[in-house]
Design an enzyme around this catalytic site. Structure first.
Site, PDB file in Angstrom:
ATOM      1  N   HIS A 157       0.888  -1.182   0.188  1.00 39.98           N
ATOM      2  CA  HIS A 157       0.022   0.049  -0.003  1.00 39.98           C
ATOM      3  C   HIS A 157       0.891   1.459   0.025  1.00 39.98           C
ATOM      4  O   HIS A 157       0.628   2.302   0.617  1.00 39.98           O
ATOM      5  CB  HIS A 157      -0.937   0.158   1.419  1.00 39.98           C
ATOM      6  CG  HIS A 157      -1.738  -1.323   1.569  1.00 39.98           C
ATOM      7  ND1 HIS A 157      -2.647  -1.792   0.709  1.00 39.98           N
ATOM      8  CD2 HIS A 157      -1.211  -2.127   2.338  1.00 39.98           C
ATOM      9  CE1 HIS A 157      -3.317  -2.977   1.123  1.00 39.98           C
ATOM     10  NE2 HIS A 157      -2.241  -3.081   2.244  1.00 39.98           N
ATOM     11  N   SER A 278      14.550  21.252 -17.089  1.00 40.93           N
ATOM     12  CA  SER A 278      13.433  22.166 -17.312  1.00 40.93           C
ATOM     13  C   SER A 278      13.813  23.443 -17.836  1.00 40.93           C
ATOM     14  O   SER A 278      14.865  23.902 -17.554  1.00 40.93           O
ATOM     15  CB  SER A 278      12.644  22.341 -15.816  1.00 40.93           C
ATOM     16  OG  SER A 278      11.881  23.477 -16.061  1.00 40.93           O
ATOM     17  N   LYS A 284      16.161  21.443 -11.884  1.00 39.79           N
ATOM     18  CA  LYS A 284      15.458  20.157 -12.296  1.00 39.79           C
ATOM     19  C   LYS A 284      16.190  19.236 -13.010  1.00 39.79           C
ATOM     20  O   LYS A 284      16.981  19.630 -13.840  1.00 39.79           O
ATOM     21  CB  LYS A 284      14.253  20.405 -13.007  1.00 39.79           C
ATOM     22  CG  LYS A 284      13.090  21.077 -12.119  1.00 39.79           C
ATOM     23  CD  LYS A 284      12.040  20.353 -11.368  1.00 39.79           C
ATOM     24  CE  LYS A 284      11.083  19.796 -12.233  1.00 39.79           C
ATOM     25  NZ  LYS A 284      10.025  19.002 -11.687  1.00 39.79           N
ATOM     26  N   GLU A 291       9.482   8.055 -17.147  1.00 34.46           N
ATOM     27  CA  GLU A 291       8.275   8.422 -17.339  1.00 34.46           C
ATOM     28  C   GLU A 291       7.414   8.017 -18.802  1.00 34.46           C
ATOM     29  O   GLU A 291       6.320   7.852 -19.119  1.00 34.46           O
ATOM     30  CB  GLU A 291       7.943   9.932 -17.228  1.00 34.46           C
ATOM     31  CG  GLU A 291       8.104  10.508 -15.755  1.00 34.46           C
ATOM     32  CD  GLU A 291       8.186  11.974 -15.533  1.00 34.46           C
ATOM     33  OE1 GLU A 291       7.728  12.438 -14.721  1.00 34.46           O
ATOM     34  OE2 GLU A 291       8.716  12.847 -16.526  1.00 34.46           O
TER      35      GLU A 291
END
Ligand code: ARG
Length: 460
Positions: A157, A278, A284, A291
């Protein structure tokens, strides 16, 4: 005549829009080498059974070889006006051999030809995808080998549950990919059946030797039913389903790398070469590759559903709908292959933050089960032990203490069954070593698991 392979009965040329709509060369062009192989085997067999003379057969085989060389060297390029790869190879052969090239299509149709080329092509690509998965598995095993005692929180979980080793965690993926490889191997068995000789749909009146062609092309057997052979693409469905499963596994690993590289976890640092920045936030480093692998699952699932939908309710036998299969097949194949390779690249230079992992296990109560197990070994029923340790956890939370930081005296307050050795039993490393059941995370078991993994890698 219309200049088409099939133009004899046609008065009018095809409408330009129809040409564009029906052409598949832009997609199936990549089948060219498989198409040539299939044609050469067909020509050799026609020569052997006497449908072609030995000389005609040899000239066609050599002509096709020359076409192969021309395509490889870039001397021959596919015409953008071509209908499909099969007609285009025949055109190139005709340029070389003249009318003799027209004998190649004896006892054959593009319907069994395309099924043959697709199966030949897919057989090689499925095997090579299996090889890419094997490389990823090897990397996982090599990395696991170094981290048999590296502890991190195991989650259920997404909550801290019990400590596991990084090796155990990585090997979980090894076994997922092991099953994926097995699925591909099994899929190839069904791909590796020769449809050629089925002709358009009903077979042919020429005395073919299909077994000879199968042997020539390395197919294990020949299809039993010509209608089925030219019109089913269940092997494409099966392959894309296997790809979808690979992508699903990759997406889980991607998701973990994304989470682990977030500062809240800080378990992994992905290399600069596989992250992107970024345009506005200078600090970043984004896990875009992970992804995108996660994101590209949609393409492969889409390809699977696409081909299933194309096949649904098609009457026997060949229908032009089937031409759509290759768009889906190549989309699924290319996406899956790129994703497997990029995952290997990303893992090969990832740096695992083992101190951070170890820290995350401190005071996280992931040793609570072990404290309960201690009481069980002293004779307390597990349910009561669970209750006692539940109180211990609350006691610690109220005082901002780690479970493993309690004193023996404090433990004895909770249950007289606790002795000094209880504290040793709940140190993270002890907890890890204690999970000795088969398939458990204890280092002795993980070493066995690694040996089994190495064994699997030596098998096909
Ligand atoms: N390009 C077609 C395909 O990929 C093969 C051609 C069969 N055409 C035909 N009219 N029977 O399925």
């Amino acid at each position: 005549m219309t200049g088409k392979l099939w133009g004899g009965a046609f008065d009018k040329p095809t409408h330009a829009e129809v040409e564009k709509f029906t052409a598949s060369i832009g997609v199936d062009g990549r089948l060219w080498a498989a198409d040539i192989l299939g044609s050469q085997a067909h020509a050799r067999m026609l020569g052997k059974v006497g449908v072609l003379t030995a000389d005609e057969s040899a000239k066609i085989v050599a002509g096709l070889e020359a076409v192969r060389a021309d395509i490889t060297s870039g001397k021959a390029v596919f015409s953008p006006d071509a209908e499909d790869v099969h007609s285009e190879i025949e055109r190139l052969l005709t340029e070389r051999l003249g009318a003799l090239a027209g004998k190649l299509h004896t006892a054959r149709s593009r319907n069994d030809q395309v099924a043959t080329a697709t199966r030949l092509y897919l057989r090689g690509e499925a095997q090579s995808l299996g090889g890419d998965l094997r490389a990823l598995q090897t990397l996982l095993a090599d990395t696991a080998e170094k981290h048999v005692e590296t502890i991190l929180p195991g989650l259920t979980h997404t909550q801290h549950a019990q400590p596991v080793s990084l090796a155990h965690h990585l090997l979980a993926y090894f076994w997922m990919f092991e099953r994926d490889v097995a699925r591909l191997v099994s899929c190839v068995e069904r791909v590796n059946v020769l449809p050629l000789g089925s002709a358009a749909l009903a077979g042919t009146s020429f005395p073919l030797d299909r077994k000879m062609v199968a042997k020539d092309l390395g197919f294990a057997s020949v299809t039993e039913n010509s209608l089925d052979a030219v019109s089913d693409r269940d092997f494409v469905v099966e392959f894309l389903s296997d790809c979808a499963q690979v992508m699903t596994h990759l997406s889980r690993l991607s998701e973990e790398l994304i989470l682990w590289s977030a500062p809240e976890f800080g378990f992994v640092q992905l290399d600069d070469s596989v992250t992107t920045g970024s345009s506005i936030m200078p600090q970043k480093k984004n896990p875009d590759v992970a992804e995108l692998i996660r994101g590209k699952v949609g393409r492969v699932n889409g390809a699977l559903v696409g081909v299933l939908t194309t096949l649904k309710a098609l009457p026997l036998s060949y229908n032009r709908d089937l031409q759509e299969d290759k768009t889906f097949l190549f989309e699924g194949l290319d996406t899956t292959r790129a994703s497997v390779r990029l995952m290997s690249l990303m893992l090969s230079n990832a740096s695992f933050k083992t101190e951070r992992m170890a820290k995350a296990v401190e005071g996280d109560f992931s040793n609570a089960t072990d404290l309960a197990d201690y009481l069980v070994r002293k004779g307390l029923p597990f349910r009561q032990a669970h209750e006692v340790v539940g109180r211990a956890v609350r006691y610690c939370l109220e005082r901002k203490l780690a479970l493993e930081a309690l004193t023996v005296a404090q433990l004895k307050e909770l249950s007289p069954l606790f002795e000094a050795d209880a504290l040793a039993a709940i140190q993270p490393l002890a907890v890890l070593h204690a999970r000795t059941s088969e398939g458990g995370t204890a280092p002795v078991r993980v070493k066995e698991q690694l040996a089994a993994a190495r064994g699997a890698l030596t098998r096909a």
